[in-house]
Scaffold this motif. Structure first.
Motif, PDB file in Angstrom:
ATOM      1  N   PHE A  71      37.645  45.130  27.770  1.00 59.92           N
ATOM      2  CA  PHE A  71      37.654  43.816  27.119  1.00 59.92           C
ATOM      3  C   PHE A  71      37.082  42.740  28.042  1.00 59.92           C
ATOM      4  CE2 PHE A  71      41.259  44.581  23.805  1.00 59.92           C
ATOM      5  CZ  PHE A  71      40.402  45.439  23.146  1.00 59.92           C
ATOM      6  N   MET A  72      37.490  42.770  29.308  1.00 58.10           N
ATOM      7  CA  MET A  72      36.995  41.763  30.240  1.00 58.10           C
ATOM      8  C   MET A  72      35.699  42.218  30.904  1.00 58.10           C
ATOM      9  SD  MET A  72      40.666  40.651  31.856  1.00 58.10           S
ATOM     10  CE  MET A  72      40.341  39.025  32.514  1.00 58.10           C
ATOM     11  N   HIS A  73      35.272  43.416  30.545  1.00 59.13           N
ATOM     12  CA  HIS A  73      33.939  43.893  30.911  1.00 59.13           C
ATOM     13  C   HIS A  73      33.773  44.152  32.408  1.00 59.13           C
ATOM     14  CE1 HIS A  73      29.469  44.083  30.267  1.00 59.13           C
ATOM     15  NE2 HIS A  73      29.915  44.589  29.141  1.00 59.13           N
ATOM     16  N   LEU A  74      34.858  44.189  33.157  1.00 56.11           N
ATOM     17  CA  LEU A  74      34.749  44.285  34.621  1.00 56.11           C
ATOM     18  C   LEU A  74      34.130  45.617  35.051  1.00 56.11           C
ATOM     19  CD1 LEU A  74      35.321  42.678  37.173  1.00 56.11           C
ATOM     20  CD2 LEU A  74      37.507  43.823  37.354  1.00 56.11           C
ATOM     21  N   ARG A  75      34.393  46.671  34.285  1.00 60.84           N
ATOM     22  CA  ARG A  75      33.870  47.988  34.631  1.00 60.84           C
ATOM     23  C   ARG A  75      32.347  48.007  34.608  1.00 60.84           C
ATOM     24  NH1 ARG A  75      33.730  53.337  32.718  1.00 60.84           N
ATOM     25  NH2 ARG A  75      33.564  52.703  30.554  1.00 60.84           N
ATOM     26  N   HIS A  76      31.754  47.110  33.812  1.00 54.00           N
ATOM     27  CA  HIS A  76      30.299  47.117  33.650  1.00 54.00           C
ATOM     28  C   HIS A  76      29.623  46.023  34.476  1.00 54.00           C
ATOM     29  CE1 HIS A  76      31.172  49.843  30.361  1.00 54.00           C
ATOM     30  NE2 HIS A  76      32.059  48.960  29.924  1.00 54.00           N
ATOM     31  N   GLU A  77      30.420  45.266  35.254  1.00 52.92           N
ATOM     32  CA  GLU A  77      29.808  44.265  36.139  1.00 52.92           C
ATOM     33  C   GLU A  77      29.312  44.967  37.402  1.00 52.92           C
ATOM     34  OE1 GLU A  77      29.471  41.221  35.186  1.00 52.92           O
ATOM     35  OE2 GLU A  77      30.917  40.995  33.561  1.00 52.92           O
ATOM     36  N   THR A  78      28.668  44.185  38.297  1.00 51.74           N
ATOM     37  CA  THR A  78      28.207  44.803  39.540  1.00 51.74           C
ATOM     38  C   THR A  78      29.416  45.239  40.363  1.00 51.74           C
ATOM     39  OG1 THR A  78      28.117  42.616  40.514  1.00 51.74           O
ATOM     40  CG2 THR A  78      26.030  43.530  39.734  1.00 51.74           C
ATOM     41  N   LYS A  79      29.194  46.273  41.192  1.00 53.86           N
ATOM     42  CA  LYS A  79      30.294  46.848  41.961  1.00 53.86           C
ATOM     43  C   LYS A  79      30.950  45.811  42.882  1.00 53.86           C
ATOM     44  CE  LYS A  79      30.413  51.111  40.567  1.00 53.86           C
ATOM     45  NZ  LYS A  79      30.293  50.564  39.211  1.00 53.86           N
ATOM     46  N   VAL A  80      30.131  44.925  43.475  1.00 52.08           N
ATOM     47  CA  VAL A  80      30.685  43.920  44.399  1.00 52.08           C
ATOM     48  C   VAL A  80      31.677  43.024  43.662  1.00 52.08           C
ATOM     49  CG1 VAL A  80      30.102  42.228  46.143  1.00 52.08           C
ATOM     50  CG2 VAL A  80      28.384  43.865  45.407  1.00 52.08           C
ATOM     51  N   LEU A  81      31.303  42.581  42.469  1.00 47.74           N
ATOM     52  CA  LEU A  81      32.201  41.722  41.693  1.00 47.74           C
ATOM     53  C   LEU A  81      33.482  42.468  41.361  1.00 47.74           C
ATOM     54  CD1 LEU A  81      32.945  39.238  40.107  1.00 47.74           C
ATOM     55  CD2 LEU A  81      31.438  39.952  38.270  1.00 47.74           C
ATOM     56  N   MET A  82      33.339  43.715  40.927  1.00 53.05           N
ATOM     57  CA  MET A  82      34.511  44.495  40.547  1.00 53.05           C
ATOM     58  C   MET A  82      35.493  44.612  41.710  1.00 53.05           C
ATOM     59  SD  MET A  82      34.494  48.240  38.790  1.00 53.05           S
ATOM     60  CE  MET A  82      34.935  49.303  40.130  1.00 53.05           C
ATOM     61  N   TRP A  83      34.974  44.978  42.905  1.00 51.66           N
ATOM     62  CA  TRP A  83      35.872  45.157  44.042  1.00 51.66           C
ATOM     63  C   TRP A  83      36.403  43.841  44.570  1.00 51.66           C
ATOM     64  CZ3 TRP A  83      38.137  49.434  44.044  1.00 51.66           C
ATOM     65  CH2 TRP A  83      37.483  50.608  43.659  1.00 51.66           C
ATOM     66  N   SER A  84      35.622  42.748  44.425  1.00 50.12           N
ATOM     67  CA  SER A  84      36.129  41.428  44.862  1.00 50.12           C
ATOM     68  C   SER A  84      37.373  41.053  44.088  1.00 50.12           C
ATOM     69  CB  SER A  84      35.085  40.334  44.643  1.00 50.12           C
ATOM     70  OG  SER A  84      33.859  40.724  45.133  1.00 50.12           O
ATOM     71  N   ILE A  85      37.456  41.509  42.844  1.00 52.64           N
ATOM     72  CA  ILE A  85      38.628  41.197  42.027  1.00 52.64           C
ATOM     73  C   ILE A  85      39.747  42.203  42.288  1.00 52.64           C
ATOM     74  CG2 ILE A  85      39.469  40.900  39.654  1.00 52.64           C
ATOM     75  CD1 ILE A  85      37.468  38.738  40.627  1.00 52.64           C
ATOM     76  N   LEU A  86      39.382  43.479  42.451  1.00 49.86           N
ATOM     77  CA  LEU A  86      40.415  44.516  42.534  1.00 49.86           C
ATOM     78  C   LEU A  86      41.082  44.613  43.904  1.00 49.86           C
ATOM     79  CD1 LEU A  86      38.954  47.416  40.375  1.00 49.86           C
ATOM     80  CD2 LEU A  86      40.594  45.650  39.747  1.00 49.86           C
ATOM     81  N   VAL A  87      40.298  44.441  44.988  1.00 56.71           N
ATOM     82  CA  VAL A  87      40.867  44.629  46.325  1.00 56.71           C
ATOM     83  C   VAL A  87      42.032  43.674  46.618  1.00 56.71           C
ATOM     84  CG1 VAL A  87      40.376  44.497  48.799  1.00 56.71           C
ATOM     85  CG2 VAL A  87      38.842  45.770  47.291  1.00 56.71           C
ATOM     86  N   PRO A  88      41.930  42.350  46.285  1.00 58.20           N
ATOM     87  CA  PRO A  88      43.066  41.458  46.589  1.00 58.20           C
ATOM     88  C   PRO A  88      44.374  41.849  45.907  1.00 58.20           C
ATOM     89  CG  PRO A  88      41.107  40.176  46.102  1.00 58.20           C
ATOM     90  CD  PRO A  88      40.786  41.596  45.747  1.00 58.20           C
ATOM     91  N   ILE A  89      44.293  42.738  44.902  1.00 59.33           N
ATOM     92  CA  ILE A  89      45.503  43.171  44.204  1.00 59.33           C
ATOM     93  C   ILE A  89      46.467  43.884  45.166  1.00 59.33           C
ATOM     94  CG2 ILE A  89      46.353  44.571  42.239  1.00 59.33           C
ATOM     95  CD1 ILE A  89      44.779  42.215  41.302  1.00 59.33           C
ATOM     96  N   VAL A  90      45.936  44.412  46.309  1.00 58.06           N
ATOM     97  CA  VAL A  90      46.832  45.094  47.265  1.00 58.06           C
ATOM     98  C   VAL A  90      47.937  44.147  47.746  1.00 58.06           C
ATOM     99  CG1 VAL A  90      45.123  46.737  48.083  1.00 58.06           C
ATOM    100  CG2 VAL A  90      45.438  44.589  49.312  1.00 58.06           C
ATOM    101  N   PHE A  91      47.645  42.852  47.797  1.00 55.21           N
ATOM    102  CA  PHE A  91      48.677  41.891  48.210  1.00 55.21           C
ATOM    103  C   PHE A  91      49.841  41.892  47.221  1.00 55.21           C
ATOM    104  CE2 PHE A  91      44.943  39.962  50.353  1.00 55.21           C
ATOM    105  CZ  PHE A  91      45.435  40.041  51.642  1.00 55.21           C
TER     106      PHE A  91
END
Lengths: 111, 240
Positions: A71-91
């Motif tokens: 729905f938010m289309h993140l899987r189809h964005e560039t890899k850098v954008l995807m990881w910029s959003i996902l990595v901070p979730i570790v906090f």
């Protein structure tokens, strides 16, 4: 100002049937997972607390992945954008572990 | 506007940064929306995780579900608290109403993404249609929540619930209910306003003149996020 001169002709493209079908499929999956959650809530006895809780958590993560990915289309964005959003979730994961652990310790002291 | 300078029309659904390069292949607005949503995710996580801390520091109910009674001594089982639906007074239907609310929000997320799809192919009529359905879904959800809050506050017993004490369990239980679902509800409310703004601009042809419907995508991201948060609230407040 001549308004009519500024009106541009707009080319409307036909609906992307493939993509719309895919979106409804995702909606169906989300609905089915929610129904399974209900089934677990009513059919699995409360005594099996761990089974219940972990099923709920697992299904929530699957639902979240579908919402963010499709729905938010993140899987189809560039890899850098995807990881910029996902990595901070570790906090958030760290906070979850630390706080719940701390909460149980507080509970032990109180009792 | 000068009529001599050439107007660069970007491809549908695409805008470029002023420097002509789009970092991460996303427009400025979209990227900033993503980072805002990330920060908002931290806020909601803080609320939900603090709920986890406070809940795990309280005693849990040990007995069987059948014999459960509300008490200040332990944290309540959520399905015993949220077991009413409108127009069926006295009927014990645990979590049914909150299930309907979840369904409404998922559906409005679907109509939103269909509006985004329509915007990317410049189909104004379809965007109008799907935005209206999305707004309707949001209003339905808020109405449900208004009923749920009213029922929670008035209660079945004598006390009901407020920030100081409640009939369901420790004061913290009602406090977290008000803060978490209230904060989420306010997000839904803001989302409905933003959706209406996008709908209005679509009807008046603002996006058609602009040449792209990127606003629909940006507000769409926000709306999906609100749905995403509800998925977590549903699990950690109502199910677990």
């Amino acid at each position: 100002m001549a308004h009519h001169a500024e009106e541009t002709t707009v080319t409307v493209l036909p609906p992307d049937k493939e993509r719309i079908k895919k979106l409804w499929q995702v909606a169906g999956i989300l609905g089915i997972i929610t129904l399974i959650e209900f089934a677990v809530a009513f059919l699995v006895p409360h005594e099996l607390k761990d089974v219940r809780v972990w099923t709920f958590i697992l299904m929530t993560i699957v639902k979240a992945a579908y919402i963010v990915g499709e729905f938010m289309h993140l899987r189809h964005e560039t890899k850098v954008l995807m990881w910029s959003i996902l990595v901070p979730i570790v906090f958030i994961v760290w906070m979850l572990v630390a706080f719940v652990y701390e909460g149980m310790a507080i509970g032990d002291v109180r009792l | 506007m000068s009529h001599t300078s050439p107007v660069v029309v970007p491809a549908p659904g695409k805008t470029e940064w002023d420097g002509g390069v789009s970092p991460m292949n996303a427009s400025y607005g979209k990227l900033m929306m993503w980072f805002f949503l990330l920060s908002d995710a931290f806020t909601f996580s803080a609320l939900l995780i603090t709920y986890g801390l406070v809940r795990s520091s309280h005693a849990a109910y040990d007995g069987t579900v059948e014999n459960f009674v509300f008490s200040q001594a332990y944290w309540p089982i959520p399905e015993k608290v949220f077991a009413a639906i409108p127009f069926f007074h006295g009927l014990h239907a645990p979590l049914v109403f909150v299930g309907i609310m979840t369904f409404i929000l998922i559906m409005s997320s679907v109509t939103m993404v269909l509006a985004v799809e329509a915007g990317q192919r410049m189909d104004r009529r379809a965007v109008e249609k799907w935005m209206l359905w999305t707004i309707l879904g949001g209003i339905c959800f808020l109405s449900c929540q208004a009923w749920e809050w009213t029922h929670f506050i008035i209660g079945d017993g004598v006390v009901g619930a407020n920030l100081v004490r409640n009939e369901y369990g420790p004061p913290d239980f009602a406090d977290f209910f008000f803060f978490i679902t209230g904060f989420h509800g306010f997000h839904v409310f803001s989302g409905v306003l933003l959706n209406f703004l996008v709908f209005y601009n679509t009807v008046t042809g603002v996006y058609e003149r602009r040449g792209h419907y990127e606003m629909v995508e940006k507000v769409g991201l926000y709306w999906h996020f609100v749905d995403l948060v509800w998925v977590f609230v549903f699990t950690f407040f109502y199910l677990v």
